[in-house]
Design a protein around this motif. Structure first.
Motif, mmCIF file in Angstrom:
data_model
loop_
_atom_site.group_PDB
_atom_site.id
_atom_site.type_symbol
_atom_site.label_atom_id
_atom_site.label_comp_id
_atom_site.label_asym_id
_atom_site.label_seq_id
_atom_site.Cartn_x
_atom_site.Cartn_y
_atom_site.Cartn_z
ATOM 1 N N SER A 212 0.835 -1.201 0.000
ATOM 2 C CA SER A 212 0.000 0.000 0.000
ATOM 3 C C SER A 212 0.870 1.253 0.000
ATOM 4 O O SER A 212 2.061 1.196 0.281
ATOM 5 C CB SER A 212 -0.917 0.007 1.217
ATOM 6 O OG SER A 212 -0.162 0.039 2.408
ATOM 7 N N VAL A 213 0.258 2.377 -0.307
ATOM 8 C CA VAL A 213 0.939 3.667 -0.319
ATOM 9 C C VAL A 213 0.447 4.474 0.875
ATOM 10 O O VAL A 213 -0.761 4.591 1.086
ATOM 11 C CB VAL A 213 0.649 4.430 -1.632
ATOM 12 C CG1 VAL A 213 1.237 5.826 -1.591
ATOM 13 C CG2 VAL A 213 1.181 3.657 -2.826
ATOM 14 N N LYS B 57 -2.863 3.621 -6.817
ATOM 15 C CA LYS B 57 -1.642 3.767 -6.004
ATOM 16 C C LYS B 57 -0.801 4.926 -6.535
ATOM 17 O O LYS B 57 -0.254 5.706 -5.759
ATOM 18 C CB LYS B 57 -0.820 2.476 -5.993
ATOM 19 C CG LYS B 57 -1.458 1.401 -5.161
ATOM 20 C CD LYS B 57 -0.626 0.161 -5.125
ATOM 21 C CE LYS B 57 -1.370 -0.917 -4.350
ATOM 22 N NZ LYS B 57 -0.628 -2.151 -4.289
#
Length: 71
Positions: free
Chosen positions: A28-29, A45
């Motif tokens: 994940s970001v 993302k």
């Protein structure tokens, strides 16, 4: 167009490469993210990384960065 040196590597192999190069892979970001490797179809993302001002590189640019760790 020539493929990336990362072509043919599984997601796990790329994650191991990131760790060998001293990084930490994530799926994940977030604000803690310092770099996103994004191809042509990065989607949401990439958008989140742009919003957060995170550096985005192509797989080819990333491969150059970690070239010493490629086997």
């Amino acid at each position: 167009m020539a493929g990336s040196p990362l072509d043919g590597l599984s997601r796990n192999e790329v994650n191991e490469l990131i760790e060998r190069a001293g990084g930490k892979a994530s799926s994940s970001v977030s604000r803690k993210t310092t770099l996103l490797v994004a191809g042509e179809k990065a989607g949401s993302k990439r958008g989140k990384a742009e919003e957060l001002g995170i550096r985005i590189v192509t797989p080819e640019e990333f491969a150059v960065t970690v070239a010493d760790h490629l086997t």
